[in-house]
Design an enzyme around this catalytic site. Structure first.
Site, PDB file in Angstrom:
ATOM      1  N   ASP A  50      -4.417  -1.402   3.330  1.00 25.84           N
ATOM      2  CA  ASP A  50      -4.363  -2.714   3.759  1.00 25.84           C
ATOM      3  C   ASP A  50      -5.305  -2.807   5.393  1.00 25.84           C
ATOM      4  O   ASP A  50      -5.714  -1.223   5.206  1.00 25.84           O
ATOM      5  CB  ASP A  50      -2.688  -3.351   4.169  1.00 25.84           C
ATOM      6  CG  ASP A  50      -2.145  -1.846   5.058  1.00 25.84           C
ATOM      7  OD1 ASP A  50      -2.905  -1.322   5.401  1.00 25.84           O
ATOM      8  OD2 ASP A  50      -0.945  -2.150   4.694  1.00 25.84           O
TER       9      ASP A  50
ATOM     10  N   ASN B 110      11.854  -3.440   8.613  1.00 30.15           N
ATOM     11  CA  ASN B 110      11.927  -4.746   7.699  1.00 30.15           C
ATOM     12  C   ASN B 110      12.335  -4.504   6.136  1.00 30.15           C
ATOM     13  O   ASN B 110      12.383  -5.504   5.791  1.00 30.15           O
ATOM     14  CB  ASN B 110      10.703  -5.706   8.323  1.00 30.15           C
ATOM     15  CG  ASN B 110       9.910  -6.105   8.026  1.00 30.15           C
ATOM     16  OD1 ASN B 110       9.641  -4.942   7.734  1.00 30.15           O
ATOM     17  ND2 ASN B 110       9.388  -6.716   8.523  1.00 30.15           N
TER      18      ASN B 110
ATOM     19  N   HIS C 116       8.596  -4.232   4.615  1.00 32.17           N
ATOM     20  CA  HIS C 116       7.799  -3.738   4.763  1.00 32.17           C
ATOM     21  C   HIS C 116       6.684  -3.208   3.361  1.00 32.17           C
ATOM     22  O   HIS C 116       7.505  -1.455   4.241  1.00 32.17           O
ATOM     23  CB  HIS C 116       6.886  -4.824   5.459  1.00 32.17           C
ATOM     24  CG  HIS C 116       6.701  -3.794   6.180  1.00 32.17           C
ATOM     25  ND1 HIS C 116       6.794  -4.393   8.060  1.00 32.17           N
ATOM     26  CD2 HIS C 116       5.940  -2.891   6.500  1.00 32.17           C
ATOM     27  CE1 HIS C 116       6.020  -3.226   8.579  1.00 32.17           C
ATOM     28  NE2 HIS C 116       5.345  -1.767   7.578  1.00 32.17           N
TER      29      HIS C 116
ATOM     30  N   GLU D  35       5.212  -8.676   3.675  1.00 31.90           N
ATOM     31  CA  GLU D  35       6.419  -8.981   5.016  1.00 31.90           C
ATOM     32  C   GLU D  35       7.483  -9.377   4.279  1.00 31.90           C
ATOM     33  O   GLU D  35       7.466 -10.093   2.771  1.00 31.90           O
ATOM     34  CB  GLU D  35       6.127  -9.436   5.896  1.00 31.90           C
ATOM     35  CG  GLU D  35       5.043  -9.162   7.118  1.00 31.90           C
ATOM     36  CD  GLU D  35       5.112  -7.652   7.662  1.00 31.90           C
ATOM     37  OE1 GLU D  35       6.508  -7.404   7.476  1.00 31.90           O
ATOM     38  OE2 GLU D  35       4.243  -8.113   9.092  1.00 31.90           O
TER      39      GLU D  35
END
Length: 268
Positions: free
Chosen positions: A67, A137, A139, A144
């Protein structure tokens, strides 16, 4: 999944570095999928040390990063291009013309970056080994919670939690992006092999959901249960939420025994 639980974060980096090195010794022209973040720092230091010791070469490798922030220029110290140069590329013999990130230059349409990135990966023959971390979380990349499990490289909005987690990396007067371009979950799953590293107690809940929870878009990393060749390296803290710990330790011992008997090429 092959779950390997080690004593410390240092052990995780050492074993991760050796697994990457094993691939490069067998396949010097391997295509690597690279990640950023705090967990990867020790791994990259290990790889740099192995390169300086003459144990491995990156001369013929190609890399694709997971990313990149949208709205941060490549020459900004906050870009992932800068991170990779600072932590790895500038210290090894990789041809930086063969290092790719899903970057969106000024004036380019970010919607078109994803399809172009997918084509570059395909032209390179696909990713041989994809490195991953995991967010608190769940990801992977910037996929996400609620991300499509069939997603491809695209623009993604960061959650408030991810934005706040990353805020420590930006000074008060710096622009902090809320958007990124990330490989999709399906893109990650196309890799021939995946190596995920997680350390620290703050990752324990995400790790337990990834390994022992249901496959769900609310924990994107849980999709890795469906991949044929995933190795997960954890320190004791990151593994502290696992309920099936004894089985993972037992399985690792048996796999090591098989490798000793039949050679290191054995895969679980």
């Amino acid at each position: 999944m092959e779950i390997i639980i080690l004593k410390s974060a240092e052990n995780v980096a050492a074993m991760g570095g050796e697994l990457v090195a094993e691939l490069l010794r067998v396949s010097p022209a391997a295509v690597l999928g690279l990640a950023t973040g705090g967990t990867q720092l020790a791994l990259y230091r290990t790889l740099v040390a192995k390169h300086r010791a003459g144990e491995i070469s990156f001369e013929n490798t190609t890399s694709f990063n997971l990313d990149e922030y949208l709205g941060v220029s490549a020459d900004s110290p906050q870009s992932y291009r800068a991170y990779m140069k600072r932590e790895l590329f500038d210290h090894i013999d990789i041809d930086q013309r063969h290092t790719f990130l899903p970057e969106c230059g000024e004036g380019l349409n970010p919607v078109l970056v994803g399809p172009g990135y997918e084509q570059k990966i395909q032209r390179a023959g696909g990713i041989d080994l994809q490195l991953l971390g995991i967010g608190v979380n769940g990801h992977i990349g910037f996929n996400e919670p609620s991300s499509s499990l069939n997603s491809r490289t695209r623009v993604k909005t960061l959650t408030r939690q991810t934005f706040e987690d990353n805020s420590r990396l930006f000074s008060a007067d710096e622009f902090q992006p809320t958007l990124a371009i990330t490989m999709g979950i399906a893109t990650i799953m196309d890799a021939h092999r995946i190596l995920l590293l997680a350390t620290g107690r703050n990752k324990a809940d995400a790790v337990s959901k990834m390994v022992e929870g249901p496959v769900t878009a609310m924990c994107p990393a849980s999709i890795l249960q469906m991949h044929e060749r995933v190795t997960v390296l954890l320190d004791e803290s990151a593994a502290s939420g696992l309920k099936n710990r004894d089985y993972y330790d037992w399985t690792h011992l048996q796999n090591e025994s098989l490798k000793d008997r039949f050679g290191r090429s054995h895969e679980s």
